[in-house]
Design a protein around this motif. Sequence first.
Motif, PDB file in Angstrom:
ATOM      1  N   ALA A 311       0.821  -1.212   0.000  1.00 14.56           N
ATOM      2  CA  ALA A 311       0.000   0.000   0.000  1.00 14.56           C
ATOM      3  C   ALA A 311       0.855   1.262   0.000  1.00 14.56           C
ATOM      4  CB  ALA A 311      -0.937  -0.014   1.207  1.00 14.56           C
ATOM      5  N   LEU A 312       1.869   1.294   0.847  1.00 19.67           N
ATOM      6  CA  LEU A 312       2.738   2.474   0.924  1.00 19.67           C
ATOM      7  C   LEU A 312       3.599   2.611  -0.326  1.00 19.67           C
ATOM      8  CD1 LEU A 312       3.825   1.991   4.634  1.00 19.67           C
ATOM      9  CD2 LEU A 312       2.401   3.872   3.789  1.00 19.67           C
ATOM     10  N   GLY A 313       3.844   1.496  -1.016  1.00 17.21           N
ATOM     11  CA  GLY A 313       4.653   1.520  -2.224  1.00 17.21           C
ATOM     12  C   GLY A 313       3.982   2.208  -3.394  1.00 17.21           C
ATOM     13  N   ALA A 314       2.739   2.629  -3.225  1.00 16.25           N
ATOM     14  CA  ALA A 314       2.084   3.390  -4.286  1.00 16.25           C
ATOM     15  C   ALA A 314       2.795   4.712  -4.540  1.00 16.25           C
ATOM     16  CB  ALA A 314       0.625   3.649  -3.924  1.00 16.25           C
ATOM     17  N   VAL A 315       3.527   5.182  -3.542  1.00 16.96           N
ATOM     18  CA  VAL A 315       4.298   6.415  -3.695  1.00 16.96           C
ATOM     19  C   VAL A 315       5.722   6.150  -3.224  1.00 16.96           C
ATOM     20  CG1 VAL A 315       4.434   8.879  -3.183  1.00 16.96           C
ATOM     21  CG2 VAL A 315       2.211   7.730  -3.146  1.00 16.96           C
ATOM     22  N   GLU A 316       6.690   6.412  -4.078  1.00 12.46           N
ATOM     23  CA  GLU A 316       8.105   6.297  -3.709  1.00 12.46           C
ATOM     24  C   GLU A 316       8.655   7.702  -3.504  1.00 12.46           C
ATOM     25  OE1 GLU A 316      10.304   3.904  -6.480  1.00 12.46           O
ATOM     26  OE2 GLU A 316       8.563   2.608  -6.854  1.00 12.46           O
ATOM     27  N   ILE A 317       9.226   7.936  -2.339  1.00 12.39           N
ATOM     28  CA  ILE A 317       9.633   9.290  -1.964  1.00 12.39           C
ATOM     29  C   ILE A 317      11.122   9.332  -1.671  1.00 12.39           C
ATOM     30  CG2 ILE A 317       9.366  11.124  -0.236  1.00 12.39           C
ATOM     31  CD1 ILE A 317       6.500  10.045   0.194  1.00 12.39           C
ATOM     32  N   ALA A 318      11.803  10.284  -2.271  1.00 12.20           N
ATOM     33  CA  ALA A 318      13.184  10.594  -1.928  1.00 12.20           C
ATOM     34  C   ALA A 318      13.202  11.993  -1.329  1.00 12.20           C
ATOM     35  CB  ALA A 318      14.088  10.536  -3.159  1.00 12.20           C
ATOM     36  N   ALA A 319      13.640  12.077  -0.080  1.00 11.90           N
ATOM     37  CA  ALA A 319      13.657  13.353   0.630  1.00 11.90           C
ATOM     38  C   ALA A 319      14.546  13.203   1.850  1.00 11.90           C
ATOM     39  CB  ALA A 319      12.238  13.752   1.049  1.00 11.90           C
ATOM     40  N   PRO A 320      14.979  14.294   2.458  1.00  9.84           N
ATOM     41  CA  PRO A 320      15.688  14.182   3.731  1.00  9.84           C
ATOM     42  C   PRO A 320      14.859  13.401   4.734  1.00  9.84           C
ATOM     43  CG  PRO A 320      15.864  16.404   2.864  1.00  9.84           C
ATOM     44  CD  PRO A 320      14.881  15.688   1.988  1.00  9.84           C
ATOM     45  N   ALA A 321      15.537  12.716   5.645  1.00 10.10           N
ATOM     46  CA  ALA A 321      14.868  11.776   6.543  1.00 10.10           C
ATOM     47  C   ALA A 321      13.680  12.374   7.295  1.00 10.10           C
ATOM     48  CB  ALA A 321      15.885  11.178   7.514  1.00 10.10           C
ATOM     49  N   PRO A 322      13.779  13.583   7.883  1.00 14.31           N
ATOM     50  CA  PRO A 322      12.610  14.106   8.611  1.00 14.31           C
ATOM     51  C   PRO A 322      11.391  14.299   7.718  1.00 14.31           C
ATOM     52  CG  PRO A 322      14.599  15.283   9.235  1.00 14.31           C
ATOM     53  CD  PRO A 322      14.949  14.468   8.044  1.00 14.31           C
ATOM     54  N   MET A 323      11.592  14.848   6.518  1.00 11.51           N
ATOM     55  CA  MET A 323      10.466  15.049   5.615  1.00 11.51           C
ATOM     56  C   MET A 323       9.937  13.717   5.107  1.00 11.51           C
ATOM     57  SD  MET A 323       8.302  16.992   4.082  1.00 11.51           S
ATOM     58  CE  MET A 323       8.878  18.686   4.104  1.00 11.51           C
ATOM     59  N   ARG A 324      10.826  12.806   4.793  1.00  8.73           N
ATOM     60  CA  ARG A 324      10.389  11.491   4.303  1.00  8.73           C
ATOM     61  C   ARG A 324       9.550  10.773   5.361  1.00  8.73           C
ATOM     62  NH1 ARG A 324      12.560   6.122   3.498  1.00  8.73           N
ATOM     63  NH2 ARG A 324      11.993   5.343   1.434  1.00  8.73           N
ATOM     64  N   ARG A 325       9.991  10.845   6.611  1.00  4.42           N
ATOM     65  CA  ARG A 325       9.241  10.224   7.699  1.00  4.42           C
ATOM     66  C   ARG A 325       7.882  10.885   7.871  1.00  4.42           C
ATOM     67  NH1 ARG A 325      13.078  10.083  10.857  1.00  4.42           N
ATOM     68  NH2 ARG A 325      12.799  11.927  12.172  1.00  4.42           N
ATOM     69  N   THR A 326       7.840  12.194   7.789  1.00  3.68           N
ATOM     70  CA  THR A 326       6.586  12.926   7.966  1.00  3.68           C
ATOM     71  C   THR A 326       5.597  12.596   6.856  1.00  3.68           C
ATOM     72  OG1 THR A 326       7.782  14.722   9.070  1.00  3.68           O
ATOM     73  CG2 THR A 326       5.588  15.226   8.243  1.00  3.68           C
ATOM     74  N   VAL A 327       6.063  12.569   5.611  1.00  6.27           N
ATOM     75  CA  VAL A 327       5.161  12.336   4.482  1.00  6.27           C
ATOM     76  C   VAL A 327       4.710  10.879   4.439  1.00  6.27           C
ATOM     77  CG1 VAL A 327       4.906  12.427   1.978  1.00  6.27           C
ATOM     78  CG2 VAL A 327       6.128  14.248   3.170  1.00  6.27           C
ATOM     79  N   TYR A 328       5.611   9.941   4.683  1.00 10.02           N
ATOM     80  CA  TYR A 328       5.184   8.540   4.670  1.00 10.02           C
ATOM     81  C   TYR A 328       4.219   8.237   5.819  1.00 10.02           C
ATOM     82  CZ  TYR A 328       7.572   6.259   0.791  1.00 10.02           C
ATOM     83  OH  TYR A 328       7.945   5.839  -0.458  1.00 10.02           O
ATOM     84  N   THR A 329       4.414   8.879   6.955  1.00 11.55           N
ATOM     85  CA  THR A 329       3.451   8.694   8.041  1.00 11.55           C
ATOM     86  C   THR A 329       2.105   9.294   7.660  1.00 11.55           C
ATOM     87  OG1 THR A 329       5.245   8.735   9.675  1.00 11.55           O
ATOM     88  CG2 THR A 329       3.007   9.081  10.495  1.00 11.55           C
ATOM     89  N   ALA A 330       2.126  10.407   6.954  1.00 12.10           N
ATOM     90  CA  ALA A 330       0.874  10.988   6.465  1.00 12.10           C
ATOM     91  C   ALA A 330       0.176  10.034   5.503  1.00 12.10           C
ATOM     92  CB  ALA A 330       1.149  12.330   5.792  1.00 12.10           C
ATOM     93  N   LEU A 331       0.926   9.414   4.614  1.00 13.06           N
ATOM     94  CA  LEU A 331       0.333   8.445   3.697  1.00 13.06           C
ATOM     95  C   LEU A 331      -0.240   7.261   4.470  1.00 13.06           C
ATOM     96  CD1 LEU A 331      -0.277   7.452   0.836  1.00 13.06           C
ATOM     97  CD2 LEU A 331       2.054   6.509   0.754  1.00 13.06           C
ATOM     98  N   TYR A 332       0.479   6.789   5.484  1.00 11.59           N
ATOM     99  CA  TYR A 332      -0.010   5.712   6.346  1.00 11.59           C
ATOM    100  C   TYR A 332      -1.343   6.091   6.987  1.00 11.59           C
ATOM    101  CZ  TYR A 332      -0.266   3.107  10.800  1.00 11.59           C
ATOM    102  OH  TYR A 332      -0.683   2.374  11.882  1.00 11.59           O
ATOM    103  N   HIS A 333      -1.413   7.273   7.554  1.00  8.77           N
ATOM    104  CA  HIS A 333      -2.658   7.709   8.188  1.00  8.77           C
ATOM    105  C   HIS A 333      -3.797   7.836   7.174  1.00  8.77           C
ATOM    106  CE1 HIS A 333      -0.351   9.441  11.853  1.00  8.77           C
ATOM    107  NE2 HIS A 333      -0.967   8.319  12.188  1.00  8.77           N
ATOM    108  N   ALA A 334      -3.469   8.165   5.932  1.00  8.59           N
ATOM    109  CA  ALA A 334      -4.495   8.288   4.900  1.00  8.59           C
ATOM    110  C   ALA A 334      -5.011   6.935   4.428  1.00  8.59           C
ATOM    111  CB  ALA A 334      -3.945   9.077   3.713  1.00  8.59           C
ATOM    112  N   LEU A 335      -4.353   5.846   4.827  1.00  5.15           N
ATOM    113  CA  LEU A 335      -4.737   4.502   4.394  1.00  5.15           C
ATOM    114  C   LEU A 335      -5.396   3.700   5.509  1.00  5.15           C
ATOM    115  CD1 LEU A 335      -1.518   3.637   2.319  1.00  5.15           C
ATOM    116  CD2 LEU A 335      -3.746   4.321   1.431  1.00  5.15           C
ATOM    117  N   LEU A 336      -5.900   4.380   6.535  1.00  4.31           N
ATOM    118  CA  LEU A 336      -6.552   3.692   7.657  1.00  4.31           C
ATOM    119  C   LEU A 336      -8.066   3.628   7.507  1.00  4.31           C
ATOM    120  CD1 LEU A 336      -4.524   5.110  10.689  1.00  4.31           C
ATOM    121  CD2 LEU A 336      -4.190   2.945   9.480  1.00  4.31           C
TER     122      LEU A 336
END
Length: 768
Positions: A311-336
């Motif tokens: 599910a999370l693999g629908a978006v592949e993100i390259a970014a500095p670690a803090p932003m990458r963590r923030t955006v992937y967690t946002a995607l996780y929350h959007a998939l609940l």
Amino acid sequence: MRNAFLLALLLSGPAFAQSAGAPIDAVDPMIGTAGEGHTFPGATAPFGMVQLSPDTDTGCEIRACYGHAAGYRYEDPTIQGFSHTHFSGAGHSDLGDVLVAPQAGTVRLDPGDPAKPGSGYRSRFDHASETARPGYYAVTLADGGIRAELTAGTRTGVHRYTFPAGTPAHLVIDLRSSLYNYPGKILWSGLHLRPDGTLTGFRETRGWAPGRKLYFAMRFSAPLTGHGFVDRDAAVTYKGFQGPGRGSEAVAEKLGKALEARLDFGTLAAPLEVKVALSGVDEAGAVANLEAEAGGFDAIRARTAAAWTQALGAVEIAAPAPMRRTVYTALYHALLAPSVWSDADGRYRGPDDQVHRADGFTFRSTFSLWDTFRAEHPLLTLVQPTQTTVDVVRSLVASRRFSPDGILPVWQFAGRETWTMIGYHAAPVIADAYLKGIRGFDADAALDAMVASADYAPYGGLGDYMARGYVPIDKEPEAASKTVEYAYDDWTIARMARAMGRDAIAARFEKRAANWRNSFDTKTGWLRARLSSGAFRTPFDPTAINYGSDYTEGNAWQYSWFMPQDQAGLFRLLGGDAKAIAKLDAMFDYDNSKLDYSHAEDIAGLIGQYIHGNEPSHHVAYLYDYAGAPWRTQERLAQIVASQYKPTPDGLAGNDDLGQMSAWLVFTALGFYPVAPGSNEYVIGRPFVDRATLNLPDGKSFVVVADGLSTTNRYIAAVTLNGVPLARSYLRDAELRAGGELRFTMAAVPNKGWATGRAARPFSMTAR
């Protein structure tokens, strides 16, 4: 300075952090668990029926429960137990079903006082002992020395408890416990110990969703050495537990309003696994759901991790670690959510409290539509376009079919309607999916359901709205908000009807879509509530926020911008682009020092009168594009992201609202946002990640690249789409779904010549 530091943290980092690790490893479910984010850290599968998570406080008075809407609050020092149902980021709550409290040695039946260790079954804990990942949560319960681990499948949750060696192991199952609890909430409940050792039960509650029924089935990896069921109702004489053993004196079944079960396992040589399945249908359905998901803790954890990876693999993100963590967690929350509600055999309990069967789809519930129509559902059309989005539309239409009122859901969970918030925002969800080419549902039945909802006169002043063209405030509260939200929903109905060739419906609702003008005061430049006489209500204060007044969870500052289908029409009424820009700037720069919004729970994340912690503001930063000043959108987005999101427990400025706050960030990080779902356009903002790939169906991909992105380089210098310069400030949905590359060149100074002309601006009903 603080905001600039946070943005620098999010946008900077060592090169190796740009693409480090799998998406599942970047997610931090603790984000949003502090403050008023109202997220939960526990275990769940994508869109799972079960959300198995710790509850730190379920005993609050209903008026003081706001901070515990998710059951868990990071600031709390104790864990009461682990329950199986939770909302992610809701502003109100319920759920917290089937609380399990493990105990070592002495058994206590009440949760006790958080300030008095040992006074009940709750336990102290330390955040250092917690682990939270998608589909997995663990913590050490300090008072009993118990290591608790949780995982979940779609309809099951699995607990694993490691008890201290040589200490008797016990579980307390508390069916009295609930989120937003109050006397008399539990209408009826039952416990049944079956001959094979399976514990089944149910309860019916009169909470936020009245008459909600939930059933469960529970199996254990070790045999019971004793058990007891008790009704703690004050009207029932308490005679203590039966047992020990499972002989003739053991109680095998009990019904009541305040039930608990004590389950004894003796001393254990291995961790105890407790597998629990839920059903909204009956206990047999819960047992069948239990059997449908094979395996124990490790097997289910592995399957759910694989599901999250996909599910999370629908978006592949390259970014500095803090932003990458923030955006992937946002995607996780959007998939609940919207979460699964039908059983493995397709049966589900509908809004009529009857059992139905979903044929060819999975019935979904948990629809916070006033929040999620804006960005959450549009995001799902990209990252879950076939499975989830089709299920959502079919579930909405099925709900209308079995609704006692014959309309689409407003705010539904567990198949039951709560009538919370305003509008008929299932309409834009359905229309947006259809207009984007998503099929697999009966479009005519869907449009009929949308029209029926829009014409349901008893609901929210709709009768007056249809007769007058606006909702009168002397007959209906929050009239100004309802007028403009109905008008937007009407526009989406018209768009879908026109695309389907149902022109009579289209013409009628195109006319209704302009009704926002009937509540706009051109003399003052504000959206205002009108009386039945036609006069605007006085006195008038554009900063006032009072629930049940002219506006819904907001004021004139936020709602005067809510006509996403016709921003060009609004800007003309305001006197042109320059005046619209000046008013937008005044909103963001407003001095709130003399205002007190402490009475308004959902008003959080203020930047002047822009309120990011509540949904009516979410599109506003993008409106500079409609006035030919996209560089101002870029500036405001940098301001919002820096101040409203961070990769920490208090990293959300307000309620996540079932994924809407998170979906806003996912879109914004990619560089565009769906200001008007149903327009098939995304308004370009600016990217916050170096590179992102949307993996689309049929093997296609859409790549976003931000060359030179940094804290300093926050402006767009140029944009290309598939190598061709893009001179407009919007992206078409068809262009995205075709696959390709959107490339931004970032710079330290704004390009004030890019996308300024009228032809370069996003869609509006009124000609640009």
